[in-house]
Design an enzyme around this catalytic site. Structure first.
Site, mmCIF file in Angstrom:
data_model
loop_
_atom_site.group_PDB
_atom_site.id
_atom_site.type_symbol
_atom_site.label_atom_id
_atom_site.label_comp_id
_atom_site.label_asym_id
_atom_site.label_seq_id
_atom_site.Cartn_x
_atom_site.Cartn_y
_atom_site.Cartn_z
ATOM 1 N N ASN A 144 0.865 -1.179 0.000
ATOM 2 C CA ASN A 144 0.000 0.000 0.000
ATOM 3 C C ASN A 144 0.905 1.234 0.000
ATOM 4 O O ASN A 144 1.452 1.600 1.035
ATOM 5 C CB ASN A 144 -0.894 -0.026 1.253
ATOM 6 C CG ASN A 144 -1.682 1.264 1.432
ATOM 7 O OD1 ASN A 144 -1.755 2.089 0.518
ATOM 8 N ND2 ASN A 144 -2.273 1.434 2.605
ATOM 9 N N LYS A 181 0.190 4.312 -0.418
ATOM 10 C CA LYS A 181 -0.415 5.536 0.132
ATOM 11 C C LYS A 181 -0.114 6.736 -0.774
ATOM 12 O O LYS A 181 0.012 6.572 -1.984
ATOM 13 C CB LYS A 181 0.071 5.764 1.569
ATOM 14 C CG LYS A 181 -0.119 4.516 2.430
ATOM 15 C CD LYS A 181 0.073 4.763 3.894
ATOM 16 C CE LYS A 181 -0.117 3.447 4.625
ATOM 17 N NZ LYS A 181 -0.184 3.599 6.060
ATOM 18 N N HIS A 198 -9.675 1.489 4.394
ATOM 19 C CA HIS A 198 -8.411 1.649 5.130
ATOM 20 C C HIS A 198 -8.648 2.605 6.301
ATOM 21 O O HIS A 198 -9.442 3.539 6.205
ATOM 22 C CB HIS A 198 -7.330 2.207 4.198
ATOM 23 C CG HIS A 198 -5.975 2.181 4.826
ATOM 24 N ND1 HIS A 198 -5.556 3.172 5.685
ATOM 25 C CD2 HIS A 198 -4.969 1.276 4.757
ATOM 26 C CE1 HIS A 198 -4.337 2.865 6.109
ATOM 27 N NE2 HIS A 198 -3.957 1.731 5.555
ATOM 28 N N GLU A 216 -7.039 4.999 7.362
ATOM 29 C CA GLU A 216 -6.825 6.428 7.062
ATOM 30 C C GLU A 216 -8.050 7.016 6.358
ATOM 31 O O GLU A 216 -8.351 8.192 6.504
ATOM 32 C CB GLU A 216 -5.537 6.587 6.231
ATOM 33 C CG GLU A 216 -4.304 6.389 7.124
ATOM 34 C CD GLU A 216 -3.085 5.792 6.438
ATOM 35 O OE1 GLU A 216 -3.000 5.813 5.199
ATOM 36 O OE2 GLU A 216 -2.195 5.298 7.175
ATOM 37 N N GLU A 258 -5.816 -4.408 10.451
ATOM 38 C CA GLU A 258 -4.806 -3.382 10.647
ATOM 39 C C GLU A 258 -5.120 -2.584 11.907
ATOM 40 O O GLU A 258 -5.911 -1.639 11.870
ATOM 41 C CB GLU A 258 -4.781 -2.437 9.437
ATOM 42 C CG GLU A 258 -4.421 -3.131 8.140
ATOM 43 C CD GLU A 258 -3.759 -2.177 7.150
ATOM 44 O OE1 GLU A 258 -2.687 -2.511 6.664
ATOM 45 O OE2 GLU A 258 -4.312 -1.096 6.886
ATOM 46 N N GLY A 275 2.105 2.647 10.651
ATOM 47 C CA GLY A 275 3.076 3.721 10.479
ATOM 48 C C GLY A 275 3.723 4.181 11.778
ATOM 49 O O GLY A 275 4.372 5.219 11.819
ATOM 50 N N SER A 305 3.009 -1.766 10.413
ATOM 51 C CA SER A 305 4.456 -1.846 10.662
ATOM 52 C C SER A 305 5.028 -3.244 10.419
ATOM 53 O O SER A 305 5.893 -3.697 11.163
ATOM 54 C CB SER A 305 4.790 -1.343 12.072
ATOM 55 O OG SER A 305 4.374 0.013 12.209
HETATM 56 P P1 PGA Z 1 2.516 0.528 7.635
HETATM 57 O O1 PGA Z 1 1.079 0.715 6.920
HETATM 58 O O2 PGA Z 1 3.063 -0.788 7.133
HETATM 59 O O3 PGA Z 1 3.327 1.681 7.181
HETATM 60 O O4 PGA Z 1 2.276 0.507 9.092
HETATM 61 C C1 PGA Z 1 0.214 -0.342 6.697
HETATM 62 C C2 PGA Z 1 -1.047 0.162 6.043
HETATM 63 O O5 PGA Z 1 -1.494 1.255 6.388
HETATM 64 O O6 PGA Z 1 -1.633 -0.505 5.168
#
Ligand code: PGA
Length: 250
Positions: free
Chosen positions: A9, A11, A95, A97, A167, A173, A212
């Site tokens: 992903n 982003k 997601h 976000e 998630e 992140g 992460s």
């Molecule tokens: P990250 O993001 O691996 O940077 O924690 C995962 C995601 O948001 O899909």
């Protein structure tokens, strides 16, 4: 045995140049990852470019979101049919976000899920609790609510050709990863929720972990029974790390 899926992903990152570089790095090394299915999800505007670079590589393409609408006066939206036309197999739906920064409700997420499937895209449905919800003992209630919104709209059949990504919002992140046991517990809970309606569908669906995930922790997470792959954010922007994660899933 469910086939492992490792999806990147990206982003809101990338440029024409960096997309080319990243995909060159990934495609060069990918023959080493064996049976794992690999997908990348660039921003919408790079889908065509990425699709061209991925031709005949066996790496699948996905989008990070799609509209709940098929067409019409919805300025700024991108429809599932458009995404499909540019060669996508997958689309990330709900997601955290999108849910937490842009206020997408469970109902909107369920509508997007249904619309994506109408246009032959495989939704990667994201679910997950915030830190506050985890600390308040609400994790399972949140996962249940997020799954039930889609179950109510699409039925259990909707999960016949879909992927779930657990998630935990507190792990995205942040560098904090759920332990393999914490993640396994939620994955098992999600699968059990679906199996009450259809054991076959629940047994076959892939449930990815995201938050992460890195080369150092991927192996232990992917060894758990109900963890069938990863949705990788930050680490998917480095070809070497992404390929290493994919390799640990085989
Ligand atoms: P990250 O993001 O691996 O940077 O924690 C995962 C995601 O948001 O899909």
């Amino acid at each position: 045995m469910r086939q492992t899926l490792v999806a990147g992903n990206w982003k809101l990152n990338g440029s024409l140049e960096s997309v080319s570089e990243l995909l060159a790095g990934i495609t060069e090394q990918i023959p080493t990852v064996g049976a794992t299915e690999v997908a990348v999800c660039p921003p919408f505007v790079y889908l065509q470019h990425a699709g061209q670079l991925l031709q005949d590589t066996g790496i699948a393409l996905g989008a990070q979101d799609c509209s709940d609408q098929a067409e019409g006066a919805y300025t700024g939206e991108v429809s599932p049919a458009m995404i499909r036309e540019f060669g996508c197999t997958y689309v990330i739906i709900g997601h955290s976000e999108r849910r937490h920064i842009y206020g997408e409700s469970d109902a909107l997420v369920a509508a997007k899920f249904e619309r994506a499937q109408e246009h032959s895209l495989i939704p990667i449905l994201c679910v997950g609790e915030t830190l506050e919800e985890r600390e308040g003992g609400q994790t399972e209630a949140v996962i249940a609510r997020q799954l039930d919104a889609v179950l109510t709209r699409s039925g259990i059949e909707g999960f016949d050709n879909a992927v779930i990504a657990y998630e935990p919002v507190w792990a995205i992140g942040t560098g904090k990863t759920a332990t393999p046991q914490q993640a396994q517990q939620v994955h098992a809970f999600a699968r059990d929720r679906l199996s009450r309606q259809d054991e076959g569908i629940a047994g076959g669906i892939r449930i990815l972990y995201g938050g992460s995930m890195k080369p150092e922790n991927a192996g232990a997470l992917l060894q758990e029974n109900d963890i069938d792959g990863g949705l990788i954010g930050g680490a998917s922007l480095k070809a070497e790390d992404f390929v290493a994660i994919a390799a640990s899933g085989t």
